[in-house]
Design a protein around this motif. Structure first.
Motif, PDB file in Angstrom:
ATOM      1  N   PHE A 178       0.829  -1.199   0.000  1.00  0.00           N
ATOM      2  CA  PHE A 178       0.000   0.000   0.000  1.00  0.00           C
ATOM      3  C   PHE A 178       0.865   1.251   0.000  1.00  0.00           C
ATOM      4  N   HIS A 179       0.556   2.149  -0.939  1.00  0.00           N
ATOM      5  CA  HIS A 179       1.179   3.477  -0.989  1.00  0.00           C
ATOM      6  C   HIS A 179       2.696   3.390  -1.093  1.00  0.00           C
ATOM      7  N   GLY A 180       3.181   2.479  -1.900  1.00  0.00           N
ATOM      8  CA  GLY A 180       4.619   2.310  -2.048  1.00  0.00           C
ATOM      9  C   GLY A 180       5.028   0.875  -1.757  1.00  0.00           C
ATOM     10  N   PHE A 181       6.302   0.705  -1.415  1.00  0.00           N
ATOM     11  CA  PHE A 181       6.859  -0.641  -1.267  1.00  0.00           C
ATOM     12  C   PHE A 181       7.221  -1.003   0.171  1.00  0.00           C
TER      13      PHE A 181
ATOM     14  N   ASP B 114      -0.389   6.016  -7.655  1.00  0.00           N
ATOM     15  CA  ASP B 114      -1.524   6.915  -7.751  1.00  0.00           C
ATOM     16  C   ASP B 114      -2.457   6.491  -8.886  1.00  0.00           C
ATOM     17  N   LYS B 115      -1.885   6.097 -10.006  1.00  0.00           N
ATOM     18  CA  LYS B 115      -2.687   5.676 -11.160  1.00  0.00           C
ATOM     19  C   LYS B 115      -3.538   4.455 -10.827  1.00  0.00           C
TER      20      LYS B 115
ATOM     21  N   LYS C  46      -8.856   2.109  -9.990  1.00  0.00           N
ATOM     22  CA  LYS C  46      -9.769   1.316  -9.162  1.00  0.00           C
ATOM     23  C   LYS C  46     -11.022   2.120  -8.825  1.00  0.00           C
ATOM     24  N   MET C  47     -10.844   3.396  -8.484  1.00  0.00           N
ATOM     25  CA  MET C  47     -11.990   4.235  -8.143  1.00  0.00           C
ATOM     26  C   MET C  47     -12.962   4.342  -9.305  1.00  0.00           C
ATOM     27  N   ILE C  48     -12.426   4.544 -10.500  1.00  0.00           N
ATOM     28  CA  ILE C  48     -13.280   4.655 -11.685  1.00  0.00           C
ATOM     29  C   ILE C  48     -14.032   3.356 -11.920  1.00  0.00           C
TER      30      ILE C  48
ATOM     31  N   ASN D 275     -15.424   8.958  -1.941  1.00  0.00           N
ATOM     32  CA  ASN D 275     -14.409  10.009  -1.785  1.00  0.00           C
ATOM     33  C   ASN D 275     -13.075   9.441  -1.326  1.00  0.00           C
ATOM     34  N   TYR D 276     -12.875   8.152  -1.582  1.00  0.00           N
ATOM     35  CA  TYR D 276     -11.681   7.461  -1.101  1.00  0.00           C
ATOM     36  C   TYR D 276     -10.394   8.172  -1.505  1.00  0.00           C
ATOM     37  N   TYR D 277     -10.293   8.594  -2.749  1.00  0.00           N
ATOM     38  CA  TYR D 277      -9.036   9.168  -3.235  1.00  0.00           C
ATOM     39  C   TYR D 277      -8.633  10.395  -2.422  1.00  0.00           C
ATOM     40  N   SER D 278      -9.599  11.258  -2.097  1.00  0.00           N
ATOM     41  CA  SER D 278      -9.279  12.487  -1.367  1.00  0.00           C
ATOM     42  C   SER D 278      -9.216  12.271   0.148  1.00  0.00           C
TER      43      SER D 278
END
Length: 320
Positions: free
Chosen positions: A134-137, A208-209, A214-216, A270-273
């Protein structure tokens, strides 16, 4: 005779770790089948022919295949079950191995699984414990309620005329024997991890991509699930303001009973924000309030990753 493994991958907009996933299994694989394209829920965000809009196709075309192990089929699909079964008729391996485009393995783990299956030919199914980054390695996700929850169906003994049923979770059904291979003689992912140190490395929430994609996708899945019966939905859902309106409506508590009745999780639109962007600023607050997945009813937190990545990931990190 040495066992042969046929890998099956379905992919849409999955270019982030696609090369590393293929590279990690290429030498080990007997053959690799890649099924590319959008399922029905993703048609609005795909190209007209259903293909990926990122660099997925370019990564597939550029991947070196000197032994001609890789077969690719592109298309527009009704669901992921149809995708998975599209190439099963070409499988020639002794076992089918489901492979995600953001899933990577260590060579020694592949060999260990092959050895165990060779020693136990009556085994029909293998599950694998996943390590989800999650959010990196540097950090991985775990369930607050069950740290051992992330176990995935991955390998099945293959017989002709078998086909997949379902996707979450998938299972291989053999009509000749009238049984699901995944419910027969199983090699457990928890046993593999605890006794042999074997796991799969899942880089699905790293960039981020990935999170935006996933959100879309899951927003579209969610809206379609709840929009059954809404007049002219196929037309009005293309209007951005309408989509935003329904996201707000479907998030209200009044819809909770209706949602649970359909066995559908509550989604944080609103997960991304609220989670992804704020997590690096205040990790403890975000994880305690929201968890780190879309579904707040299955809260996950993160812990430091204590092990070593597969070698192909270290090569990638050096380039970043």
């Amino acid at each position: 005779m040495s066992l042969k493994f046929s890998f099956l991958m379905i992919v849409f907009n999955g270019d982030d770790f696609l090369h590393q996933s293929l590279e990690s299994v290429y030498d080990f694989a007997h053959d690799i089948f890649v099924i590319e394209g959008a399922v029905k829920e993703a048609w609005p965000i795909a190209n007209v022919d259903g293909s990926s809009t990122d660099n997925t196709i370019q990564v597939l075309n550029d991947f070196p295949d000197p032994l001609k192990k890789i077969k690719i089929i592109h298309g527009k699909w009704s669901d992921k079950e149809e995708m998975t079964n599209a190439l099963i008729k070409y499988v020639t391996g002794d076992y089918i191995w489901r492979l995600d485009s953001d899933e990577v393995y260590k060579s020694k783990d592949l060999v260990k699984i092959k050895t165990l299956l060779s020693q136990n030919p009556k085994l029909t199914h293998v599950t694998l414990r996943g390590v989800d980054f999650f959010h990196g390695f540097d950090r991985i996700m775990i369930s607050k309620d069950d740290p051992n929850k992330h176990v995935a169906n991955r390998i099945w003994k293959f017989e002709k005329k078998c086909f997949f049923k379902g996707h979450r979770p998938p299972d291989l059904y053999c009509p000749c024997e009238g049984k699901y291979m995944g419910k027969d003689k199983i090699l457990s992912g928890l046993d593999l991890e605890n006794e042999h140190g074997v796991t799969l490395y899942h880089y699905s929430w790293v960039t981020d991509k990935q999170v935006k994609d996933k959100m879309i996708f899951f927003s579209e899945v969610y809206l379609r699930k709840f929009s059954v019966g809404i007049p002219y939905w196929n037309i009005v859902h293309t209007i951005p303001v309408v989509r935003r309106f329904y996201r707000i409506i479907f998030s209200l508590p009044i819809f909770d009973r209706y949602r649970r009745g359909r066995s559908f999780p509550k989604m944080n639109f609103n997960y991304y924000s609220t989670v992804w962007k704020k997590w690096s600023q205040d990790r403890e607050y975000v994880e305690s309030k929201y968890g780190v997945t879309f579904n707040s009813e299955e809260p996950h937190i993160t812990v430091p990753f204590q092990g070593r990545h597969p070698e192909v990931i270290y090569k990638l990190i050096e380039k970043l």
